[in-house]
Design an enzyme around this catalytic site. Structure first.
Site, mmCIF file in Angstrom:
data_model
loop_
_atom_site.group_PDB
_atom_site.id
_atom_site.type_symbol
_atom_site.label_atom_id
_atom_site.label_comp_id
_atom_site.label_asym_id
_atom_site.label_seq_id
_atom_site.Cartn_x
_atom_site.Cartn_y
_atom_site.Cartn_z
ATOM 1 N N GLU A 167 -5.262 -4.472 11.325
ATOM 2 C CA GLU A 167 -4.225 -3.440 11.403
ATOM 3 C C GLU A 167 -4.417 -2.618 12.681
ATOM 4 O O GLU A 167 -5.214 -1.665 12.693
ATOM 5 C CB GLU A 167 -4.342 -2.491 10.206
ATOM 6 C CG GLU A 167 -4.106 -3.145 8.873
ATOM 7 C CD GLU A 167 -3.472 -2.167 7.890
ATOM 8 O OE1 GLU A 167 -2.384 -2.468 7.415
ATOM 9 O OE2 GLU A 167 -4.042 -1.095 7.636
ATOM 10 N N GLY A 217 4.943 1.437 4.661
ATOM 11 C CA GLY A 217 6.284 2.021 4.509
ATOM 12 C C GLY A 217 7.289 1.113 3.811
ATOM 13 O O GLY A 217 7.972 1.541 2.864
ATOM 14 N N LYS A 237 0.073 4.209 -0.394
ATOM 15 C CA LYS A 237 -0.631 5.402 0.120
ATOM 16 C C LYS A 237 -0.436 6.559 -0.867
ATOM 17 O O LYS A 237 -0.338 6.326 -2.064
ATOM 18 C CB LYS A 237 -0.151 5.752 1.527
ATOM 19 C CG LYS A 237 -0.117 4.539 2.443
ATOM 20 C CD LYS A 237 0.110 4.907 3.873
ATOM 21 C CE LYS A 237 0.238 3.642 4.703
ATOM 22 N NZ LYS A 237 0.159 3.861 6.120
ATOM 23 N N HIS A 263 -9.520 1.546 5.484
ATOM 24 C CA HIS A 263 -8.204 1.772 6.097
ATOM 25 C C HIS A 263 -8.337 2.833 7.194
ATOM 26 O O HIS A 263 -9.122 3.773 7.072
ATOM 27 C CB HIS A 263 -7.204 2.233 5.018
ATOM 28 C CG HIS A 263 -5.783 2.198 5.505
ATOM 29 N ND1 HIS A 263 -5.254 3.174 6.307
ATOM 30 C CD2 HIS A 263 -4.794 1.283 5.315
ATOM 31 C CE1 HIS A 263 -3.996 2.874 6.586
ATOM 32 N NE2 HIS A 263 -3.697 1.716 5.995
ATOM 33 N N ASN A 290 0.868 -1.181 0.000
ATOM 34 C CA ASN A 290 0.000 0.000 0.000
ATOM 35 C C ASN A 290 0.902 1.228 0.000
ATOM 36 O O ASN A 290 1.462 1.590 1.034
ATOM 37 C CB ASN A 290 -0.887 -0.017 1.258
ATOM 38 C CG ASN A 290 -1.715 1.250 1.386
ATOM 39 O OD1 ASN A 290 -1.859 2.007 0.423
ATOM 40 N ND2 ASN A 290 -2.258 1.491 2.578
HETATM 41 C C1 PEP Z 1 -0.733 0.483 6.421
HETATM 42 O O1 PEP Z 1 -0.892 1.686 6.443
HETATM 43 O O2 PEP Z 1 -1.603 -0.248 5.924
HETATM 44 C C2 PEP Z 1 0.491 -0.060 7.018
HETATM 45 C C3 PEP Z 1 0.475 -1.288 7.400
HETATM 46 O O3 PEP Z 1 1.545 0.798 7.124
HETATM 47 P P1 PEP Z 1 3.019 0.427 7.686
HETATM 48 O O4 PEP Z 1 3.434 -0.861 7.089
HETATM 49 O O5 PEP Z 1 3.868 1.576 7.259
HETATM 50 O O6 PEP Z 1 2.886 0.318 9.183
#
Ligand code: PEP
Length: 255
Positions: free
Chosen positions: A171, A236, A11, A101, A9
């Protein structure tokens, strides 16, 4: 039909060295010897959700894996400025969509009811939904995680009956982008709970539960080794093609 289980993702970001570097040098170089068929088969559990504006560019470089959108409109069409409909993302070659999300919930006030509407559209249009749920740090510290998740799931899934496949992404909000994670064992137990609730509330059997929140090369395999963790949603770390590929390789090794 295979479907994505390790999902990037991006973003509202692009890889710092650019999309072609991400695909050609970071992602493909170590798989160069594979022909098209082999690549298609090897990458069958990989999904990428770039900003929709850059999907075409990515697709011209990457002829393997699955492509998804980071969100879809809860409306089908019409005067909804800024929205992108399910039909539009299908037209662009997306087979799945993230919905609900925590950043949509935080910055766009999306409620569980809105997520439920998006879920219905996905199921109706045969888009594989990746439904995100998760608790905040306070809930986690108070030991309320399971109650919070149960409430989210009931509100999102209560009127859903479907034979379609679907993915839930657990998440924890406090784990996203923070470098902190629950332990893999904790996540494993939570995923069992999620599966039980979805099956009891919605009569959906074909479900995978993936984990998201600070998944990196260093910790990915510990999650993938757990029985109820079917994959990962990665923010990230997915912006670095090499790291994302390493995580994907770790996933493939645990199958
Ligand atoms: C996300 O935003 O779905 C996510 C898991 O971000 P990160 O891996 O950066 O924590």
């Amino acid at each position: 039909m295979s479907h994505p289980l390790v999902i990037a993702n991006w973003k509202m970001n692009l890889p710092s060295k650019g999309i072609s570097e991400w695909v050609l040098n970071e992602m493909i170089s170590s798989n160069e010897e594979k022909d098209f068929e082999e690549k298609t088969s090897f990458f069958k559990f990989m999904g990428v959700c770039p900003p929709i504006s850059h999907l075409s560019e990515l697709k011209t470089l990457m002829n393997f894996g699955h492509f998804g959108s980071q969100d879809i409109s809860r409306f089908q069409d019409g005067a909804k400025t800024g929205d992108i409909s399910a039909d539009m993302i299908i037209d662009r070659g997306c087979t799945f969509s993230i919905i609900g999300h925590s950043e949509r919930r935080e910055f766009h006030n999306e409620t569980n009811d809105v997520v439920s509407e998006k879920l219905k559209i996905c199921l109706e249009k045969n888009i594989l939904p990746v439904v995100c749920i998760g608790e905040c740090l306070e809930d986690y510290n108070n030991g309320d995680t399971l109650d919070v998740l149960e409430n989210q799931l009931k509100e999102i899934f209560s009127s859903i009956i479907s034979e379609n496949k679907l993915i839930v992404a657990y998440e924890p909000i406090w784990a996203i982008g923070s470098g902190k994670t629950p332990s893999a064992k904790e996540v494993n137990n939570i995923h069992q709970h999620i599966k039980d609730i979805v099956q009891s509330v919605a009569n959906i059997n074909d479900i995978n539960i993936i984990y998201g929140g600070s998944v990196k090369r260093e910790n990915a395999k510990t999650f993938f080794l757990e029985k109820n963790i079917d994959g990962a949603l990665i923010g990230g770390a997915s912006l670095n093609g090499r790291e994302f590929l390493d995580i994907y390789n770790d996933f493939m090794e645990t199958l």
